[in-house]
Motif scaffolding. Sequence first.
Motif, PDB file in Angstrom:
ATOM      1  N   UNK A 118       0.829  -1.209   0.000  1.00  0.00           N
ATOM      2  CA  UNK A 118       0.000   0.000   0.000  1.00  0.00           C
ATOM      3  C   UNK A 118       0.862   1.257   0.000  1.00  0.00           C
ATOM      4  N   UNK A 119       1.931   1.267   0.799  1.00  0.00           N
ATOM      5  CA  UNK A 119       2.823   2.421   0.830  1.00  0.00           C
ATOM      6  C   UNK A 119       3.508   2.634  -0.516  1.00  0.00           C
ATOM      7  N   UNK A 120       3.884   1.544  -1.166  1.00  0.00           N
ATOM      8  CA  UNK A 120       4.487   1.670  -2.488  1.00  0.00           C
ATOM      9  C   UNK A 120       3.512   2.335  -3.460  1.00  0.00           C
ATOM     10  N   UNK A 121       2.243   1.905  -3.400  1.00  0.00           N
ATOM     11  CA  UNK A 121       1.234   2.497  -4.276  1.00  0.00           C
ATOM     12  C   UNK A 121       1.028   3.973  -4.008  1.00  0.00           C
ATOM     13  N   UNK A 122       1.028   4.346  -2.718  1.00  0.00           N
ATOM     14  CA  UNK A 122       0.852   5.755  -2.352  1.00  0.00           C
ATOM     15  C   UNK A 122       2.007   6.595  -2.877  1.00  0.00           C
ATOM     16  N   UNK A 123       3.226   6.127  -2.677  1.00  0.00           N
ATOM     17  CA  UNK A 123       4.397   6.891  -3.117  1.00  0.00           C
ATOM     18  C   UNK A 123       4.452   7.001  -4.638  1.00  0.00           C
ATOM     19  N   UNK A 124       4.086   5.922  -5.341  1.00  0.00           N
ATOM     20  CA  UNK A 124       4.063   5.983  -6.799  1.00  0.00           C
ATOM     21  C   UNK A 124       3.024   6.999  -7.282  1.00  0.00           C
ATOM     22  N   UNK A 126       1.987   9.668  -5.665  1.00  0.00           N
ATOM     23  CA  UNK A 126       2.401  11.025  -5.318  1.00  0.00           C
ATOM     24  C   UNK A 126       3.497  11.564  -6.240  1.00  0.00           C
ATOM     25  N   UNK A 127       4.052  10.708  -7.086  1.00  0.00           N
ATOM     26  CA  UNK A 127       5.041  11.183  -8.062  1.00  0.00           C
ATOM     27  C   UNK A 127       4.406  12.074  -9.135  1.00  0.00           C
ATOM     28  N   UNK A 128       3.093  11.951  -9.305  1.00  0.00           N
ATOM     29  CA  UNK A 128       2.405  12.673 -10.380  1.00  0.00           C
ATOM     30  C   UNK A 128       1.697  13.909  -9.820  1.00  0.00           C
ATOM     31  N   UNK A 129       1.528  14.893 -10.673  1.00  0.00           N
ATOM     32  CA  UNK A 129       0.757  16.079 -10.293  1.00  0.00           C
ATOM     33  C   UNK A 129      -0.705  15.700 -10.152  1.00  0.00           C
ATOM     34  N   UNK A 130      -1.333  16.193  -9.101  1.00  0.00           N
ATOM     35  CA  UNK A 130      -2.736  15.901  -8.868  1.00  0.00           C
ATOM     36  C   UNK A 130      -3.326  16.997  -8.002  1.00  0.00           C
ATOM     37  N   UNK A 131      -4.649  17.104  -7.964  1.00  0.00           N
ATOM     38  CA  UNK A 131      -5.277  18.110  -7.104  1.00  0.00           C
ATOM     39  C   UNK A 131      -4.841  17.951  -5.647  1.00  0.00           C
ATOM     40  N   UNK A 132      -4.792  19.066  -4.929  1.00  0.00           N
ATOM     41  CA  UNK A 132      -4.312  19.058  -3.559  1.00  0.00           C
ATOM     42  C   UNK A 132      -5.127  18.138  -2.664  1.00  0.00           C
ATOM     43  N   UNK A 133      -6.456  18.144  -2.827  1.00  0.00           N
ATOM     44  CA  UNK A 133      -7.281  17.300  -1.951  1.00  0.00           C
ATOM     45  C   UNK A 133      -7.022  15.820  -2.198  1.00  0.00           C
ATOM     46  N   UNK A 134      -6.776  15.443  -3.467  1.00  0.00           N
ATOM     47  CA  UNK A 134      -6.476  14.043  -3.778  1.00  0.00           C
ATOM     48  C   UNK A 134      -5.117  13.649  -3.205  1.00  0.00           C
ATOM     49  N   UNK A 135      -4.139  14.545  -3.334  1.00  0.00           N
ATOM     50  CA  UNK A 135      -2.814  14.265  -2.771  1.00  0.00           C
ATOM     51  C   UNK A 135      -2.890  14.080  -1.261  1.00  0.00           C
ATOM     52  N   UNK A 136      -3.702  14.911  -0.593  1.00  0.00           N
ATOM     53  CA  UNK A 136      -3.853  14.791   0.853  1.00  0.00           C
ATOM     54  C   UNK A 136      -4.491  13.462   1.230  1.00  0.00           C
ATOM     55  N   UNK A 138      -4.088  10.661  -0.422  1.00  0.00           N
ATOM     56  CA  UNK A 138      -3.032   9.652  -0.516  1.00  0.00           C
ATOM     57  C   UNK A 138      -2.097   9.723   0.691  1.00  0.00           C
ATOM     58  N   UNK A 139      -1.794  10.940   1.138  1.00  0.00           N
ATOM     59  CA  UNK A 139      -0.931  11.085   2.310  1.00  0.00           C
ATOM     60  C   UNK A 139      -1.583  10.459   3.534  1.00  0.00           C
ATOM     61  N   UNK A 140      -2.892  10.667   3.699  1.00  0.00           N
ATOM     62  CA  UNK A 140      -3.602  10.070   4.834  1.00  0.00           C
ATOM     63  C   UNK A 140      -3.525   8.548   4.774  1.00  0.00           C
ATOM     64  N   UNK A 141      -3.716   7.996   3.572  1.00  0.00           N
ATOM     65  CA  UNK A 141      -3.607   6.544   3.428  1.00  0.00           C
ATOM     66  C   UNK A 141      -2.209   6.060   3.805  1.00  0.00           C
TER      67      UNK A 141
END
Length: 315
Positions: A118-124, A126-136, A138-141
């Motif tokens: 799961x952490x690998x998926x989150x980090x992969x 976060x490598x891409x540009x995305x809306x701030x709420x979506x990035x947050x 992923x960070x929570x996950x």
Amino acid sequence: MPQEAWIDALPQAVLLTRAGLVTRLNAAASRLWGVSQERANGRPVLEIVRRHTLETLVERGGELELEVSGRTLRCTATHHEDYGALIVEDVTEHRRREAELREATAVLSHEFRTPVAALRGVLEALEYDMPQDLAQNFVRQGLQETERLARLVEDLAVGFRPTRARTLPLAEAFARAERLLSSELSAKHTSLTFGQDYLVRADPDKLLQVLLNLIENALKYGPAGEPIHVRTAARGTWIEVSVLDSGPAIPDTETLFQAHTRGKTAHGQGSGMGLYIVRSIVHGWGGQAWAERNEEEGRNAFSFTLPGVAGLGQG
């Protein structure tokens, strides 16, 4: 002879030969084969050890292991000219510890695989540009999975410290499990419902580990959108907890709790250790763990018991 007394003090069974005939048995060998030194002296090796494999070993030299009456014996033989020696050592306990180490390694592999993936998926992601709420999100996950990893690392020391059992309401463990599984529940459009609260006596982290394992299985094999019910009931001085799912019927539920065993309907990768871990933990506090199919409700029930404490939810 007094100078040979040391050989009888050895824990290993020792048999000495000359020209294929027994010349000496030590005390451990006499106990192993049920033959006294006096009776063994001058007899062929086969008459004493009663196994052609050991007779051949004495003739040629080498090493082998034998399973005899539930014991593991390591047999080593040396041969020089007319003289030979056979040494037999009981390594049952050593082999048991090796098996436990292999089992512990498999348990750790199973437990760490999910949060690491799961952490690998989150980090992969976060490598891409995305809306701030979506990035947050992923960070929570990622933070949730990091919390799980931290708990697992802490659990590594469980075998080296006293069990940290305490009295707690089941609702406390349920709330922790629901919080940790919130992203998985959202992804499956599924909710959790819990039965009546009870006071129990258990190690909170181990209880959480059991709940997470059973609920994650229900999420994996139950249909998306169907709520997962965690039912509770008092059974004398014990509290029974059952995780119910609406997945397909599971044949031969008993074998599911064996190490390295997966159900016939299981899909994807897995070590088959999840339910084995559950039963091991539950047996550790004296409870029972089992699975059964309720045909009337059309559900699978994965249940366990733990010690209850008179008070909350009990009359």
